[in-house]
Design a protein around this motif. Structure first.
Motif, mmCIF file in Angstrom:
data_model
loop_
_atom_site.group_PDB
_atom_site.id
_atom_site.type_symbol
_atom_site.label_atom_id
_atom_site.label_comp_id
_atom_site.label_asym_id
_atom_site.label_seq_id
_atom_site.Cartn_x
_atom_site.Cartn_y
_atom_site.Cartn_z
ATOM 1 N N ALA A 11 0.828 -1.203 0.000
ATOM 2 C CA ALA A 11 0.000 0.000 0.000
ATOM 3 C C ALA A 11 0.862 1.252 0.000
ATOM 4 O O ALA A 11 0.542 2.244 -0.678
ATOM 5 C CB ALA A 11 -0.925 -0.003 1.215
ATOM 6 N N ALA A 12 1.962 1.222 0.742
ATOM 7 C CA ALA A 12 2.877 2.368 0.769
ATOM 8 C C ALA A 12 3.506 2.604 -0.599
ATOM 9 O O ALA A 12 3.703 3.751 -1.017
ATOM 10 C CB ALA A 12 3.964 2.142 1.819
ATOM 11 N N THR A 13 3.809 1.525 -1.296
ATOM 12 C CA THR A 13 4.378 1.650 -2.640
ATOM 13 C C THR A 13 3.383 2.313 -3.583
ATOM 14 O O THR A 13 3.739 3.217 -4.358
ATOM 15 C CB THR A 13 4.781 0.268 -3.174
ATOM 16 N N THR A 14 2.130 1.901 -3.515
ATOM 17 C CA THR A 14 1.086 2.521 -4.335
ATOM 18 C C THR A 14 0.919 3.993 -3.982
ATOM 19 O O THR A 14 0.802 4.850 -4.869
ATOM 20 C CB THR A 14 -0.241 1.771 -4.150
ATOM 21 N N TYR A 15 0.908 4.302 -2.690
ATOM 22 C CA TYR A 15 0.781 5.685 -2.225
ATOM 23 C C TYR A 15 1.933 6.531 -2.764
ATOM 24 O O TYR A 15 1.731 7.638 -3.276
ATOM 25 C CB TYR A 15 0.761 5.699 -0.707
ATOM 26 N N MET A 16 3.159 6.025 -2.650
ATOM 27 C CA MET A 16 4.339 6.737 -3.141
ATOM 28 C C MET A 16 4.234 6.987 -4.641
ATOM 29 O O MET A 16 4.539 8.076 -5.137
ATOM 30 C CB MET A 16 5.593 5.920 -2.813
ATOM 31 N N GLN A 17 3.786 5.980 -5.392
ATOM 32 C CA GLN A 17 3.675 6.125 -6.837
ATOM 33 C C GLN A 17 2.675 7.212 -7.220
ATOM 34 O O GLN A 17 2.884 7.948 -8.193
ATOM 35 C CB GLN A 17 3.278 4.782 -7.453
ATOM 36 N N GLN A 18 1.605 7.331 -6.454
ATOM 37 C CA GLN A 18 0.605 8.362 -6.722
ATOM 38 C C GLN A 18 1.163 9.757 -6.465
ATOM 39 O O GLN A 18 0.869 10.703 -7.201
ATOM 40 C CB GLN A 18 -0.635 8.121 -5.860
ATOM 41 N N VAL A 19 1.995 9.898 -5.427
ATOM 42 C CA VAL A 19 2.549 11.208 -5.088
ATOM 43 C C VAL A 19 3.693 11.601 -6.012
ATOM 44 O O VAL A 19 3.791 12.752 -6.453
ATOM 45 C CB VAL A 19 3.024 11.232 -3.618
ATOM 46 N N LEU A 20 4.552 10.649 -6.338
ATOM 47 C CA LEU A 20 5.795 10.964 -7.045
ATOM 48 C C LEU A 20 5.772 10.600 -8.528
ATOM 49 O O LEU A 20 6.759 10.821 -9.222
ATOM 50 C CB LEU A 20 6.970 10.236 -6.372
ATOM 51 N N GLY A 21 4.656 10.101 -9.011
ATOM 52 C CA GLY A 21 4.600 9.611 -10.386
ATOM 53 C C GLY A 21 4.892 10.646 -11.445
ATOM 54 O O GLY A 21 5.372 10.308 -12.531
ATOM 55 N N GLN A 22 4.619 11.922 -11.144
ATOM 56 C CA GLN A 22 4.843 12.985 -12.122
ATOM 57 C C GLN A 22 6.076 13.835 -11.788
ATOM 58 O O GLN A 22 6.252 14.910 -12.363
ATOM 59 C CB GLN A 22 3.600 13.880 -12.209
ATOM 60 N N ASP A 23 6.904 13.367 -10.879
ATOM 61 C CA ASP A 23 8.069 14.153 -10.486
ATOM 62 C C ASP A 23 9.114 14.188 -11.598
ATOM 63 O O ASP A 23 9.363 13.177 -12.265
ATOM 64 C CB ASP A 23 8.709 13.565 -9.224
ATOM 65 N N HIS A 24 9.736 15.364 -11.781
ATOM 66 C CA HIS A 24 10.800 15.524 -12.774
ATOM 67 C C HIS A 24 12.017 16.198 -12.149
ATOM 68 O O HIS A 24 12.749 16.912 -12.832
ATOM 69 C CB HIS A 24 10.281 16.341 -13.962
ATOM 70 N N SER A 25 12.227 15.951 -10.874
ATOM 71 C CA SER A 25 13.357 16.567 -10.176
ATOM 72 C C SER A 25 14.437 15.564 -9.793
ATOM 73 O O SER A 25 15.432 15.940 -9.170
ATOM 74 C CB SER A 25 12.850 17.282 -8.917
ATOM 75 N N GLY A 26 14.239 14.303 -10.133
ATOM 76 C CA GLY A 26 15.186 13.276 -9.715
ATOM 77 C C GLY A 26 14.767 12.566 -8.447
ATOM 78 O O GLY A 26 15.532 11.775 -7.881
ATOM 79 N N HIS A 27 13.539 12.835 -7.980
ATOM 80 C CA HIS A 27 13.008 12.181 -6.775
ATOM 81 C C HIS A 27 11.775 11.356 -7.121
ATOM 82 O O HIS A 27 10.853 11.227 -6.321
ATOM 83 C CB HIS A 27 12.679 13.230 -5.713
ATOM 84 N N SER A 28 11.782 10.781 -8.300
ATOM 85 C CA SER A 28 10.617 10.063 -8.808
ATOM 86 C C SER A 28 10.653 8.593 -8.385
ATOM 87 O O SER A 28 11.471 8.181 -7.558
ATOM 88 C CB SER A 28 10.545 10.185 -10.330
ATOM 89 N N ILE A 29 9.753 7.819 -8.963
ATOM 90 C CA ILE A 29 9.570 6.425 -8.555
ATOM 91 C C ILE A 29 10.853 5.612 -8.695
ATOM 92 O O ILE A 29 11.171 4.784 -7.828
ATOM 93 C CB ILE A 29 8.419 5.794 -9.368
ATOM 94 N N ASP A 30 11.608 5.828 -9.762
ATOM 95 C CA ASP A 30 12.834 5.029 -9.957
ATOM 96 C C ASP A 30 13.843 5.282 -8.838
ATOM 97 O O ASP A 30 14.543 4.359 -8.403
ATOM 98 C CB ASP A 30 13.456 5.314 -11.327
ATOM 99 N N HIS A 31 13.919 6.523 -8.365
ATOM 100 C CA HIS A 31 14.803 6.823 -7.228
ATOM 101 C C HIS A 31 14.372 6.033 -5.997
ATOM 102 O O HIS A 31 15.202 5.399 -5.326
ATOM 103 C CB HIS A 31 14.781 8.321 -6.929
ATOM 104 N N ILE A 32 13.081 6.043 -5.709
ATOM 105 C CA ILE A 32 12.580 5.309 -4.549
ATOM 106 C C ILE A 32 12.847 3.821 -4.690
ATOM 107 O O ILE A 32 13.247 3.147 -3.723
ATOM 108 C CB ILE A 32 11.070 5.567 -4.351
ATOM 109 N N GLN A 33 12.644 3.280 -5.878
ATOM 110 C CA GLN A 33 12.883 1.850 -6.092
ATOM 111 C C GLN A 33 14.332 1.480 -5.798
ATOM 112 O O GLN A 33 14.602 0.445 -5.184
ATOM 113 C CB GLN A 33 12.514 1.480 -7.531
#
Length: 217
Positions: A11-33
């Motif tokens: 659930a936390a992974t889904t939540y993170m993806q919703q918040v950071l899915g449109q990030d373009h600063s280098g703090h997006s989903i791939d960084h978290i992964q």
């Protein structure tokens, strides 16, 4: 991890993806992964229970002021999420402690104390800021903010607080103001070994960059 913890982490992974899915600063989903993957590895090597570090690693950027428009709103939404997912009060306290203290900017003036779980997440996050990925993310963020590439007349800054750190400077200076300092700040023996190799990648890049900048063949 038990079944409930696996559900909470999903659930936390889904939540993170919703918040950071449109990030373009280098703090997006791939960084978290990558941070999650490094956290898992460091937990195994340091013999630390992985659930709280993995949850903190997954969620650590969803309240970052570089990413979200309103930090106060983002914090309340995260509190509501953790409560809805029945994360225990003790675990929530530890997660907030980690998230609130791990960043480089929060440690510029005074080093923030962290439990071993937090030291591991901090190491994982900092490892993703150095080496080849760190180089790529630095230029990606510099382009995102419109920072100049390099100006030899502008010297790297020292002894900054958070406000000074957030002021724009040339991208290359960021290596000297932050990235090359991270190896010495690693907490765990496992992270220190990884950081030593990634440090060499950055030093080699900077030497080549400056040679090419100066027109050397």
């Amino acid at each position: 991890m038990n079944e409930l913890q696996q559900k909470q982490l999903a659930a936390a992974t889904t939540y993170m993806q919703q918040v950071l899915g449109q990030d373009h600063s280098g703090h997006s989903i791939d960084h978290i992964q990558r941070v999650v993957c490094l956290t898992k590895t460091l937990c195994q090597q340091e013999h630390v229970a992985a659930f709280v570090p993995l949850l903190a690693a997954t969620l650590h950027d969803v309240i970052d002021d570089k990413v979200v428009a309103d930090v106060a709103v983002a914090r309340q939404q995260l509190r509501d999420f953790l409560a809805a997912e029945q994360v225990s009060d003790e675990q929530q306290t530890e997660i907030w402690l980690i998230i609130d203290r791990l960043s480089f900017s929060k440690n510029l003036v005074h080093k923030q104390a962290l439990p071993l779980s937090g030291q591991i997440v901090q190491d994982a996050d900092r490892l993703d800021a150095i080496g080849a990925i760190g180089i790529a993310r630095t230029f990606y963020y510099g382009g995102h903010t419109g920072a100049p590439l390099y100006d030899p007349a502008i010297k790297p800054r020292t002894q900054m607080d958070k406000a000074a750190y957030r002021q724009q400077s040339p991208v290359i200076n960021h290596f000297y103001e932050k990235l090359l300092l991270l190896q010495a700040s690693m907490n765990t023996p496992s992270a220190k070994k990884i950081a030593a190799q990634r440090q060499q990648v950055m030093l080699a890049f900077l030497a080549e960059f400056k040679a090419e900048w100066n027109g050397e063949a």
